[in-house]
Write an enzyme that holds these catalytic residues in place. Structure first.
Site, PDB file in Angstrom:
ATOM      1  N   HIS A 176       0.821  -1.220   0.000  1.00 38.91           N
ATOM      2  CA  HIS A 176       0.000   0.000   0.000  1.00 38.91           C
ATOM      3  C   HIS A 176       0.848   1.260   0.000  1.00 38.91           C
ATOM      4  O   HIS A 176       0.409   2.315  -0.471  1.00 38.91           O
ATOM      5  CB  HIS A 176      -0.952  -0.003   1.200  1.00 38.91           C
ATOM      6  CG  HIS A 176      -0.297   0.354   2.497  1.00 38.91           C
ATOM      7  ND1 HIS A 176       0.392  -0.566   3.262  1.00 38.91           N
ATOM      8  CD2 HIS A 176      -0.203   1.541   3.148  1.00 38.91           C
ATOM      9  CE1 HIS A 176       0.869   0.036   4.334  1.00 38.91           C
ATOM     10  NE2 HIS A 176       0.531   1.297   4.292  1.00 38.91           N
ATOM     11  N   ASP A 233       8.894  -5.447   8.831  1.00 39.84           N
ATOM     12  CA  ASP A 233       7.601  -4.799   8.614  1.00 39.84           C
ATOM     13  C   ASP A 233       7.725  -3.523   7.800  1.00 39.84           C
ATOM     14  O   ASP A 233       6.814  -3.187   7.043  1.00 39.84           O
ATOM     15  CB  ASP A 233       6.958  -4.484   9.971  1.00 39.84           C
ATOM     16  CG  ASP A 233       5.505  -4.058   9.842  1.00 39.84           C
ATOM     17  OD1 ASP A 233       4.786  -4.645   9.009  1.00 39.84           O
ATOM     18  OD2 ASP A 233       5.076  -3.149  10.585  1.00 39.84           O
ATOM     19  N   HIS A 238       8.678  -0.905   2.636  1.00 39.32           N
ATOM     20  CA  HIS A 238       8.336   0.506   2.481  1.00 39.32           C
ATOM     21  C   HIS A 238       9.571   1.383   2.292  1.00 39.32           C
ATOM     22  O   HIS A 238       9.669   2.161   1.340  1.00 39.32           O
ATOM     23  CB  HIS A 238       7.570   1.019   3.695  1.00 39.32           C
ATOM     24  CG  HIS A 238       6.312   0.281   3.999  1.00 39.32           C
ATOM     25  ND1 HIS A 238       5.611  -0.427   3.059  1.00 39.32           N
ATOM     26  CD2 HIS A 238       5.604   0.159   5.158  1.00 39.32           C
ATOM     27  CE1 HIS A 238       4.529  -0.956   3.615  1.00 39.32           C
ATOM     28  NE2 HIS A 238       4.519  -0.620   4.882  1.00 39.32           N
TER      29      HIS A 238
END
Length: 474
Positions: A176, A233, A238
């Protein structure tokens, strides 16, 4: 070698089937995204929900209404009615071949399905092979959620299972973060403005920093988070994806997959991380959270220095930090340029370095820090140039809205390829193999003091640029 991506989305899907549509992700994100796509006129196909719950079409529509009402203020009844008309439901067990026969009947006559797997990663292979055995994958695209493995070996194993029945170009790995408008804006800032390219290199840049900070904790996600930690994570996906947009070379204009190719070049140039240049932290109170081991050594904070072996970036350190229960919620990347030489102005002092900061959240924008003469004195002071990306709050497409829309339309640019997944795992694998001790830190701080030692002799961590720090008009 990756298969070529669609250029313009001219192979748009004619049905979207969502596995796990009764789960939390759908309730919190997916129905909101579908509603916004419908409101924009971007939704053009039927939607088949698939899950184990004993529901029917009407129960799914009721659930959709509840989820949308909880995430959309004053939803438009006409928009919801159009969306509800697209919804149907298939019930069954993912381990049972019968469910895939039911899905086949539900999408009969459709030629280009998209299957979105909102299921645990342990079920990815099960569902994909079930679809293949039912003859449903020939012209399909399959969207899977991160994590794409737990380390380099498991990422390769997962991909091998998927590629037994799918081609690489059929697999859309959704992160995302890549759907955030300000992340996409980095590419446009760099390559739509020729003034930046001549100075975007080791001759002019001193260092690059990225901060992804959250002011909240793990809360009710203890079971998931304690098995993952901050490095897996956030940094492996990201952070590295954003740094690739900052560090990659200019994309070519004649290849639809040029940006993903250039990101891969950057990843290949990044050295595998050095565990001695890595700091882990854990906020006080983390071990008291439900489902967290009482002796857990999982990091809730991670900071690392990365080196890039390329002509553009050799010798320029890239610093990344991320964590939970930090002082502020902020995501940004800052490029700090080299200091000017000592001059015969400003009382003979050496000026501070210029900086360019891209703020991803809150309130996305960019700031270029210049310096000018301070009024009435022979000194310099900041003279910032600031641009906010968001023109009207709520008008920009949201991450899941954009990514789902791209998956349906056949646009691949924002999805992660397997070769890039493997490179990012290769970069962080030494940190997983040889984790550093976990240092405690107090909630509401910027992490353990040991993180400050990581940048010592080079720079200090830049204080996040936040909206409340900006001068107010009036």
């Amino acid at each position: 070698m990756a298969e070529p991506a669609s250029k313009t989305g001219d192979d748009a899907a004619d049905v979207l089937a969502i596995f796990g549509i009764t789960g939390d992700l759908a309730r919190k994100m997916t129905f909101r995204a579908l509603y916004r796509l419908e409101a924009r006129g971007k939704l053009t196909c039927p939607i088949v929900g698939v899950a184990i719950d004993d529901w029917d079409d009407e129960r799914l529509r009721e659930h959709a209404r509840e989820a949308i009402a909880a995430t959309i203020e004053d939803p438009d009844e006409d928009v919801f009615s159009r969306l509800a008309d697209r919804l149907s439901y298939v019930q069954g067990d993912y381990q049972d071949a019968a469910i895939y026969e039911k899905v086949g009947k539900a999408i009969a006559g459709r030629r280009r399905p998209v299957f979105y797997l909102e299921v645990p990663p342990s079920l990815f292979s099960t569902v994909v092979h079930g679809l293949a055995d039912a003859g449903l994958t020939e012209n399909a695209r399959v969207v899977i959620e991160k994590p794409f493995g737990h380390d380099l070996e498991s990422a390769r194993a997962l991909n091998a299972e998927l590629c037994e029945v799918l081609g690489e170009s059929q697999i859309l790995r959704i992160d995302h973060y890549l759907g955030k408008e300000p992340v996409m804006d980095i590419t446009y800032l760099r390559f739509a403005n020729s003034v930046l390219e001549p100075v975007w290199n080791r001759e002019h840049v001193a260092h690059v920093q990225m901060t992804i900070a959250e002011d909240f904790g793990v809360e009710d996600r203890g079971r998931f988070y304690d098995a993952v930690g901050a490095t897996r994570d956030v940094i492996q996906n990201h952070a590295l994806q954003v740094l690739a947009l900052v560090g990659m070379g200019p994309p070519t204009g004649n290849h639809p997959d040029s940006i993903r190719d250039k990101k891969l070049e950057f990843f290949k140039a990044v050295r595998s991380a050095d565990p001695t240049r890595y700091v882990r932290g854990q906020y006080e109170g983390y071990r008291k959270i439900k489902d967290v081991a009482p002796d857990s050594t999982t990091e809730t904070f991670a900071a690392v220095e990365l080196e890039v072996d390329s002509w553009r970036w050799s010798g320029v350190p890239f610093f990344v930090r991320t964590g939970k229960r930090l002082a502020k919620k902020a995501s940004e990347v800052t490029v700090t340029f080299k200091r000017p030489p000592r001059l015969g102005v400003g009382s003979g002092k050496q000026p501070d370095p210029n900086q360019m900061t891209v703020r991803i959240e809150p309130e996305p924008g960019t700031r270029i820090r210049l310096f000018a003469k301070k009024a009435g004195e022979e000194e310099t002071e900041p003279a910032d140039l600031t641009v906010l990306f968001e023109k009207a709050p709520g008008q920009d497409p949201e991450p899941y809205e954009r990514l789902l829309g791209d998956a349906i339309a056949g646009r691949y640019q924002l999805f992660t390829r397997q070769d890039a997944v493997e490179e990012t795992w290769r970069i962080v694998q030494p940190l997983l193999d040889d984790p550093r001790p976990v240092h405690p830190y107090k909630p509401g701080t910027w992490g353990p003091k040991e993180a400050d030692l990581l940048t010592r002799g080079i720079c200090k961590w830049t204080e996040p640029w936040l909206p409340e720090d900006e001068p107010q008009a009036g």
